[in-house]
Design a protein around this motif. Structure first.
Motif, PDB file in Angstrom:
ATOM      1  N   PRO A 182     -11.980  71.099  38.878  1.00 50.17           N
ATOM      2  CA  PRO A 182     -12.338  71.983  37.773  1.00 50.17           C
ATOM      3  C   PRO A 182     -13.594  72.828  37.973  1.00 50.17           C
ATOM      4  O   PRO A 182     -13.889  73.664  37.135  1.00 50.17           O
ATOM      5  CB  PRO A 182     -12.567  71.000  36.629  1.00 50.17           C
ATOM      6  N   GLY A 234      -8.494  73.359  39.378  1.00 55.44           N
ATOM      7  CA  GLY A 234      -7.954  72.200  38.664  1.00 55.44           C
ATOM      8  C   GLY A 234      -6.801  71.571  39.408  1.00 55.44           C
ATOM      9  O   GLY A 234      -6.885  71.314  40.607  1.00 55.44           O
ATOM     10  N   VAL A 280      -0.785  72.309  36.773  1.00 59.12           N
ATOM     11  CA  VAL A 280      -1.129  72.481  35.354  1.00 59.12           C
ATOM     12  C   VAL A 280      -1.468  73.959  35.156  1.00 59.12           C
ATOM     13  O   VAL A 280      -2.526  74.425  35.568  1.00 59.12           O
ATOM     14  CB  VAL A 280      -2.333  71.604  34.953  1.00 59.12           C
ATOM     15  N   SER A 315      -8.919  70.612  34.701  1.00 59.10           N
ATOM     16  CA  SER A 315      -9.966  70.907  33.721  1.00 59.10           C
ATOM     17  C   SER A 315      -9.591  70.346  32.351  1.00 59.10           C
ATOM     18  O   SER A 315     -10.465  70.064  31.537  1.00 59.10           O
ATOM     19  CB  SER A 315     -10.187  72.421  33.622  1.00 59.10           C
ATOM     20  N   VAL A 339     -12.356  75.465  27.787  1.00 58.72           N
ATOM     21  CA  VAL A 339     -11.304  74.690  27.134  1.00 58.72           C
ATOM     22  C   VAL A 339     -11.686  74.487  25.673  1.00 58.72           C
ATOM     23  O   VAL A 339     -12.870  74.444  25.320  1.00 58.72           O
ATOM     24  CB  VAL A 339     -11.051  73.310  27.801  1.00 58.72           C
TER      25      VAL A 339
HETATM   26  N1  SAH Z   1      -4.791  74.571  36.961  1.00 60.64           N
HETATM   27  C1  SAH Z   1      -5.990  74.638  36.169  1.00 60.64           C
HETATM   28  C2  SAH Z   1      -5.803  75.474  34.922  1.00 60.64           C
HETATM   29  C3  SAH Z   1      -5.524  76.910  35.211  1.00 60.64           C
HETATM   30  S1  SAH Z   1      -5.464  77.892  33.786  1.00 60.64           S
HETATM   31  C4  SAH Z   1      -6.443  73.215  35.825  1.00 60.64           C
HETATM   32  O1  SAH Z   1      -5.706  72.260  36.041  1.00 60.64           O
HETATM   33  O2  SAH Z   1      -7.582  73.065  35.387  1.00 60.64           O
HETATM   34  C5  SAH Z   1      -7.113  78.479  33.655  1.00 60.64           C
HETATM   35  C6  SAH Z   1      -7.802  77.876  32.442  1.00 60.64           C
HETATM   36  O3  SAH Z   1      -8.285  76.580  32.745  1.00 60.64           O
HETATM   37  C7  SAH Z   1      -9.010  78.625  31.974  1.00 60.64           C
HETATM   38  O4  SAH Z   1      -8.672  79.723  31.162  1.00 60.64           O
HETATM   39  C8  SAH Z   1      -9.732  77.572  31.179  1.00 60.64           C
HETATM   40  O5  SAH Z   1      -9.143  77.391  29.930  1.00 60.64           O
HETATM   41  C9  SAH Z   1      -9.445  76.341  31.990  1.00 60.64           C
HETATM   42  N2  SAH Z   1     -10.535  76.019  32.923  1.00 60.64           N
HETATM   43  C10 SAH Z   1     -10.461  75.894  34.247  1.00 60.64           C
HETATM   44  N3  SAH Z   1     -11.648  75.538  34.774  1.00 60.64           N
HETATM   45  C11 SAH Z   1     -12.492  75.420  33.746  1.00 60.64           C
HETATM   46  C12 SAH Z   1     -13.864  75.057  33.607  1.00 60.64           C
HETATM   47  N4  SAH Z   1     -14.611  74.740  34.675  1.00 60.64           N
HETATM   48  N5  SAH Z   1     -14.417  75.021  32.397  1.00 60.64           N
HETATM   49  C13 SAH Z   1     -13.691  75.318  31.309  1.00 60.64           C
HETATM   50  N6  SAH Z   1     -12.405  75.681  31.379  1.00 60.64           N
HETATM   51  C14 SAH Z   1     -11.798  75.720  32.553  1.00 60.64           C
END
Ligand code: SAH
Length: 505
Positions: free
Chosen positions: A13, A90, A94, A120, A231
């Protein structure tokens, strides 16, 4: 030609340490890495330094075109026999189209593996002190997209079921539609008083959090001009945050600290600051450059057994001397019976890493003390491989004791000023740096010489130094230092920085 392969890897994340071991293995064997915008750049620099890196991020309005291009690149590179890592923020499955990309590969008959990542959806709440499930609070959670399509009338998301059927609702990609999302949940029966938390840049030193309720969070986010990536966490579990928040409690959390050390030497320092929660900016003021075509060094390496002693005064001198030794087809055995003196713990450790236990480690790094403690040096031949700007005290003291000294410059400390330094200056002018650290006089000198008006630019910036001579350099530029390491060690400097902020909160 062997056919290539694609690894669809989750980078975690944000915190670079949250990648998996398998993920690191894949990066280390990659010829090509196609990475997304949320991927921490440090992972690429560190684990795939030689791989070709392709930015796969998408700008608004060109998503479809860029996605088609990424699909094509994965197929083309693999067919050309390359090992491709498709690195996604992430977990790759997902959101973020990991599934679509895997399908493209499957249809093209390309070998692939999926390496899951820390998503994340759970890790960001965890770094904000929010467990997504918890006895008495929540026994279910859902991860939902808040992307505009999710709010269309044609969306398959059953907001009416999620609103009341799920305890903790984690919404990704939803900050831009916070108003509609919260309204939808309330209209479908969730209490407007449900605690709601937004976390931006979770798991990184830039993590920012806003707390509220379904009813008021939109207004709070607007007032704070809160932006993605973030998030949204909706549910009673948010009440635990006040007891469990831990990441933001780290002693240096949110402090913007500049490291001016040469890059080759800064990794340990940076990682110690980061583990205390600091936001570290790196702008090396010097680089260590081995002296090219150093005939004298080559001669001393070839005639190493003629010396009685070799004195190493820094890790740089150990590493550069050893590298040249290896380049000349030799190894540590060439030292044979030559006695080795190591000045300082770090130098001792660097020697140990090349399989050498020093015969002697002086109690201090002062030239006269070293010479005295080395005892019977009269007529002994002593080699001192060192920096070109090193001070002559040690050789002078040894010569006073009738030693035959070969003072041998093997590297230069070169001033650097480029793009990175200019960016840093910009940050300094904007007040985006809380503390500057100097681990040597030369970094301090180069940094302070770069500033037109050091007094005014550094007015609100704290200064932390290692060593009296570095402290003197700072003062000679008309500035005061706030922190000095009482021992010449990075660990000690970090401890003192932590202590400083504990007292001067
Ligand atoms: N595959 C990723 C999600 C991709 S969609 C996962 O599993 O985390 C992208 C979204 O993930 C962003 O718009 C945000 O909502 C969230 N996101 C990803 N990294 C983040 C972080 N470090 N802090 C907050 N939200 C995050």
């Amino acid at each position: 030609m062997n056919p290539g392969k694609v690894y669809l890897v989750g980078a975690g994340p944000g915190d670079p340490k949250l990648i998996t071991l398998r993920g690191i293995e894949c990066l280390q064997i990659a010829n090509v890495v196609i990475y997304d915008s949320l991927v921490n750049q440090i992972l690429l620099d560190f684990y795939a330094p030689t791989a070709e890196k392709i930015y796969g991020g998408k700008m608004k309005g060109e998503q479809e075109r860029r996605q088609a291009e990424i699909n094509r690149q994965m197929v083309d590179y693999t067919r050309a026999g390359k090992t491709v890592v498709r690195l996604k923020g992430g977990d790759p499955f997902v959101f973020g189209r990991g599934g679509d990309e895997a399908l493209v590969l499957a249809e093209a008959g390309i070998d692939f593996e999926i390496v899951p990542g820390v998503t994340s959806a759970t890790a960001v709440p965890a770094y904000a002190g929010i467990p997504v499930t918890m006895r008495d609070y929540a026994s279910s959670f859902a991860v939902v997209t808040g992307h505009s399509a999710a709010l269309d009338s044609t969306s398959p998301i059953g907001w009416e079921k999620i609103a009341t059927g799920i305890d903790t609702i984690v919404i990704l990609m939803g900050v831009g539609h916070l108003d509609e999302i919260t309204r939808r949940l309330i209209e479908n029966g969730r209490s407007p008083q449900t605690p709601t938390v937004l976390v931006q840049y979770g798991t990184t030193p830039e993590q920012k959090t806003i707390e509220g309720t379904l009813a008021d969070i939109t207004q709070k986010a607007e007032e704070a001009n809160f932006q993605s990536p973030a998030v949204i966490v909706v549910g009673e579990v948010n009440r635990l945050r006040k007891h469990l928040k831990w990441f933001e409690q780290k002693p240096l959390f949110g402090r913007k600290i500049l490291v001016t050390r040469a890059r080759a030497q800064s990794a340990n320092f940076v990682s110690k600051l980061v583990s205390q929660g600091a936001m570290v900016l790196s702008s090396p003021m010097i680089e260590i450059v081995p002296i090219d075509q150093n005939l004298a060094l080559d001669q001393s390496i070839d005639g190493l057994s003629d010396y009685d002693w070799v004195v190493f005064t820094s890790t740089n001198s150990v590493n550069i001397f050893h590298r040249r030794l290896c380049e000349r087809g030799k190894d540590s055995r060439s030292f044979g019976p030559v006695k080795i003196c190591a000045v300082g713990d770090k130098t001792t450790q660097a020697l140990q890493q090349i399989g050498i236990l020093p015969d002697f480690v002086p109690s201090e790094s002062l030239g006269s003390v070293i010479a005295e403690e080395m005892k019977d040096v009269a007529h002994q031949r002593i080699l001192i491989p060192r920096s070109r700007i090193g001070r002559p005290e040690l050789s002078d003291s040894l010569r006073e004791r009738q030693a035959i000294v070969d003072d041998m410059p093997i590297y230069d400390t070169v001033k650097v000023q480029g793009e990175e330094q200019n960016e840093m200056l910009e940050k300094l002018k904007n007040g985006d740096i809380d503390m500057v650290t100097f681990t040597s006089s030369s970094t301090a000198e180069n940094f302070l010489n770069m500033l037109d008006e050091p007094q005014s630019l550094m007015k609100n910036v704290r200064i932390a130094v290692i060593g009296q001579s570095t402290a003197r350099t700072v003062m000679m530029h008309g500035l005061k230092y706030d922190i000095i390491a009482d021992q010449p060690l990075i660990e000690n400097l970090v401890d003192n920085i932590v202590e400083f902020y504990r007292v001067n909160n």
